[in-house]
Design an enzyme around this catalytic site. Structure first.
Site, PDB file in Angstrom:
ATOM      1  N   SER A 169      77.911  48.415  36.485  1.00 12.64           N
ATOM      2  CA  SER A 169      78.224  47.694  37.426  1.00 12.64           C
ATOM      3  C   SER A 169      79.259  48.111  38.789  1.00 12.64           C
ATOM      4  O   SER A 169      79.753  47.415  38.282  1.00 12.64           O
ATOM      5  CB  SER A 169      77.313  46.412  37.743  1.00 12.64           C
ATOM      6  OG  SER A 169      76.967  46.261  39.069  1.00 12.64           O
ATOM      7  N   ASP A 317      70.255  54.090  44.027  1.00 19.00           N
ATOM      8  CA  ASP A 317      69.896  53.640  44.786  1.00 19.00           C
ATOM      9  C   ASP A 317      68.622  54.453  45.555  1.00 19.00           C
ATOM     10  O   ASP A 317      67.636  54.173  46.039  1.00 19.00           O
ATOM     11  CB  ASP A 317      70.535  53.159  46.320  1.00 19.00           C
ATOM     12  CG  ASP A 317      71.575  52.003  46.018  1.00 19.00           C
ATOM     13  OD1 ASP A 317      71.909  51.258  44.847  1.00 19.00           O
ATOM     14  OD2 ASP A 317      72.539  52.227  46.624  1.00 19.00           O
ATOM     15  N   LYS A 344      67.507  43.901  42.071  1.00 18.23           N
ATOM     16  CA  LYS A 344      68.213  45.131  43.270  1.00 18.23           C
ATOM     17  C   LYS A 344      67.276  44.018  44.776  1.00 18.23           C
ATOM     18  O   LYS A 344      66.550  42.896  44.241  1.00 18.23           O
ATOM     19  CB  LYS A 344      67.473  46.607  43.355  1.00 18.23           C
ATOM     20  CG  LYS A 344      68.623  47.662  42.432  1.00 18.23           C
ATOM     21  CD  LYS A 344      69.925  47.395  42.607  1.00 18.23           C
ATOM     22  CE  LYS A 344      70.114  48.036  41.991  1.00 18.23           C
ATOM     23  NZ  LYS A 344      71.974  48.087  41.629  1.00 18.23           N
ATOM     24  N   ARG A 348      62.261  47.155  41.728  1.00 20.23           N
ATOM     25  CA  ARG A 348      61.426  47.700  42.793  1.00 20.23           C
ATOM     26  C   ARG A 348      60.959  49.325  41.609  1.00 20.23           C
ATOM     27  O   ARG A 348      59.949  49.558  41.679  1.00 20.23           O
ATOM     28  CB  ARG A 348      62.634  48.836  42.918  1.00 20.23           C
ATOM     29  CG  ARG A 348      63.825  48.648  44.040  1.00 20.23           C
ATOM     30  CD  ARG A 348      65.324  49.714  44.401  1.00 20.23           C
ATOM     31  NE  ARG A 348      65.779  48.770  45.379  1.00 20.23           N
ATOM     32  CZ  ARG A 348      66.997  48.795  46.379  1.00 20.23           C
ATOM     33  NH1 ARG A 348      67.642  49.745  45.536  1.00 20.23           N
ATOM     34  NH2 ARG A 348      67.011  48.232  47.474  1.00 20.23           N
ATOM     35  N   ARG A 389      64.597  50.118  50.983  1.00 20.46           N
ATOM     36  CA  ARG A 389      64.513  51.524  50.269  1.00 20.46           C
ATOM     37  C   ARG A 389      62.883  52.217  49.908  1.00 20.46           C
ATOM     38  O   ARG A 389      62.656  53.418  50.050  1.00 20.46           O
ATOM     39  CB  ARG A 389      65.416  51.804  48.931  1.00 20.46           C
ATOM     40  CG  ARG A 389      66.676  52.029  49.854  1.00 20.46           C
ATOM     41  CD  ARG A 389      68.155  52.309  48.456  1.00 20.46           C
ATOM     42  NE  ARG A 389      68.632  52.032  48.626  1.00 20.46           N
ATOM     43  CZ  ARG A 389      69.690  51.922  49.941  1.00 20.46           C
ATOM     44  NH1 ARG A 389      69.604  52.644  50.940  1.00 20.46           N
ATOM     45  NH2 ARG A 389      71.922  51.119  50.038  1.00 20.46           N
TER      46      ARG A 389
HETATM   47  C1  S3P Z   1      76.637  49.184  45.202  1.00 19.87           C
HETATM   48  C2  S3P Z   1      76.116  48.870  43.543  1.00 19.87           C
HETATM   49  C3  S3P Z   1      75.713  49.292  43.187  1.00 19.87           C
HETATM   50  C4  S3P Z   1      74.212  49.862  44.339  1.00 19.87           C
HETATM   51  C5  S3P Z   1      74.072  49.138  45.501  1.00 19.87           C
HETATM   52  C6  S3P Z   1      75.518  49.211  46.216  1.00 19.87           C
HETATM   53  C7  S3P Z   1      78.159  48.983  45.917  1.00 19.87           C
HETATM   54  O1  S3P Z   1      74.950  47.830  42.765  1.00 19.87           O
HETATM   55  O2  S3P Z   1      72.530  49.057  43.877  1.00 19.87           O
HETATM   56  O3  S3P Z   1      73.360  49.621  46.725  1.00 19.87           O
HETATM   57  O4  S3P Z   1      78.088  49.465  47.044  1.00 19.87           O
HETATM   58  O5  S3P Z   1      79.099  48.734  44.970  1.00 19.87           O
HETATM   59  P1  S3P Z   1      75.278  47.604  41.352  1.00 19.87           P
HETATM   60  O6  S3P Z   1      76.687  47.983  40.992  1.00 19.87           O
HETATM   61  O7  S3P Z   1      75.025  45.893  40.918  1.00 19.87           O
HETATM   62  O8  S3P Z   1      74.706  48.731  40.065  1.00 19.87           O
END
Ligand code: S3P
Length: 439
Positions: A169, A317, A344, A348, A389
């Site tokens: 993440s 995403d 999310k 999803r 989304r």
């Molecule tokens: C993001 C990281 C992702 C993504 C989110 C934006 C970011 O989440 O799904 O829309 O800007 O660091 P995770 O890091 O929890 O997977």
């Protein structure tokens, strides 16, 4: 927000045209936070003025930062320096934005005051212990509400941390790196899989040496930032919807210019190509700290595929769109290793599965993904679960359905892609917002 907003999609499409999409959401959030704690004035062009980033802008203002938005969209941030934020008068409402809340939690862990972070019903149901735990290990006092927001953070002197993240993440990694700016010593985050590296790139551009080394990233604190100009490229996560529609189209060609193609984000292009999509990258260039390109999509005969699980974090995403495209592909698509999709803005996996069922597509739901048997979607009503989304993915799928598709609760599209409806209409997608068709 109008909870009852809906979009009707009429089938049949020739999609053609050249567009630009709004700025990258991840980079826009980071520009606001880094610019706020930098020394000097940061300017940002291409900023995404969507609801998520506007919530972050309000939060930074509430923490004492002066931020101006010019008519041409340029944002000017008068940085207050690493130690210059001041306590907010009340809780900070991060709206629908997990990125805003989790990254800001990292910054707040280093402040000598208490802050409460909260958000809308969706955000208040998402897991926050994943950032609370490492920030506690660094020395911040953090409480969550049954593991979720509202979350109280009392920052203080922080110690460095060597942290093995259980989840791939970028939000966890980024929260720790932002807290590490305030900690004494070298902080390292080890990731179980590659995730987007916008924080690392932007920190380096603001003068903080960040070392990335096969699966881990480190920085030495305390480290102050020097203000600069940030150019935000178009968001690949938004461009993907136009490209997906271009692939499903009967004829024409869709081009999206100035799109960020950071290799930690382009899993969607890899998956589309595996499915046989006709996607071309042209005009590769560098915009600020990020690679950009023009992306072109043409009508494609999509095939079902087994999606390599290692591509999932790089396309996290875009997975709702991939579910929708798989529903129109020939044969079976297997999605696995995607359990993060359940955490999310909505679950999803569950919402895509139920929406595909409503449109007559055979799908088997699995804990960490789904098996989708492509076919001819029929018309029907699908629920977006108030998730931007999911709503946009079903709008794209609607172009291939045999009847009218109604997508419910679409107001949240404004969190990431405020001009989605007019932009997609301009390309030829037959969308009617609240039953009112485009020109
Ligand atoms: C993001 C990281 C992702 C993504 C989110 C934006 C970011 O989440 O799904 O829309 O800007 O660091 P995770 O890091 O929890 O997977």
């Amino acid at each position: 927000m109008i909870a009852t907003q809906y979009i009707e999609v009429s089938p049949g499409s020739t999609l053609t045209g050249t567009v630009t999409v709004p700025g990258d959401k991840s980079i826009s959030h980071r520009a606001l936070m880094l610019g706020s704690i930098a020394d000097g004035q940061t300017t940002v062009s291409g900023f995404l003025a969507g609801e998520d980033c506007l919530a972050t802008m309000r939060a930074m203002r509430a923490l004492g930062v002066s931020i101006a938005a010019a008519d041409d969209g340029t944002i000017t941030i008068d940085g207050v320096g690493l130690r210059g934020l001041t306590a907010a008068a009340g809780p900070l409402d991060m709206g629908n934005s997990g990125t805003g809340l989790r990254l800001l939690a990292g910054v707040l862990a280093g402040q000598g005051f208490a802050t409460e972070l909260t958000g809308d019903a969706s955000l208040r149901s998402r897991p926050m212990e994943r950032v609370a735990e490492p920030l506690r290990l660094m020395g911040a006092q953090v409480t969550t509400t049954n593991g979720c927001a509202p979350m109280q953070i009392t920052g203080g002197p922080l110690q460095s941390l060597d942290y093995r993240s259980p989840v791939a993440s970028a939000q966890i990694k980024s929260a720790i790196l932002l807290a590490a700016l305030y900690a004494t010593g070298k902080t390292t985050v080890h990731e179980p899989g590659v995730t987007r590296d916008h924080t690392e790139r932007m920190l380096r551009a603001f003068g903080v040496p960040v070392v990335s080394d096969s699966g881990s990233v480190s920085l030495q604190g305390p480290a102050s930032l020097t203000a600069r100009h940030v150019d935000v490229p178009g968001d690949l996560s938004s461009a993907a919807f136009a490209l997906g529609a271009g692939c499903l189209s009967d004829s024409g060609e869709v081009a999206v210019e100035n799109v960020g193609v950071n290799p930690t984000r382009t899993g969607v292009l890899d998956i589309l190509r595996l499915m046989g999509a006709d996607i071309e990258l042209r005009n590769m260039a560098t915009l600020g700290d990020e690679p950009v390109a023009t992306l072109i999509a043409r009508p494609s005969s999509l095939q079902g595929v087994v999606i390599p699980p290692e591509l999932i974090p790089l396309a996290i995403d875009e997975m709702p769109l991939i579910f929708a495209l798989a529903a129109c592909a020939e044969g079976e698509t297997v999605i696995s290793g995607a359990d993060e999709l359940r955490h999310k803005e909505s679950d999803r996996i569950a919402l895509m599965v139920s929406g595909l069922h409503a449109l007559g597509i055979a799908v088997e739901e699995r804990p960490d993904g789904a098996v989708i048997t492509g076919g001819q979607p029929c018309g029907g009503v699908v629920d977006s679960g108030d998730d931007h989304r999911i709503a946009m993915a079903f709008c794209i799928l609607g172009s291939r359905a045999s009847g009218l598709v109604t997508v419910r609760d679409t107001a949240n599209i404004a969190t990431s892609f405020p001009n989605f409806v007019p932009l997609m209409q301009s390309l030829g997608l037959r969308l009617a917002l609240n039953g009112v068709p485009g020109d």
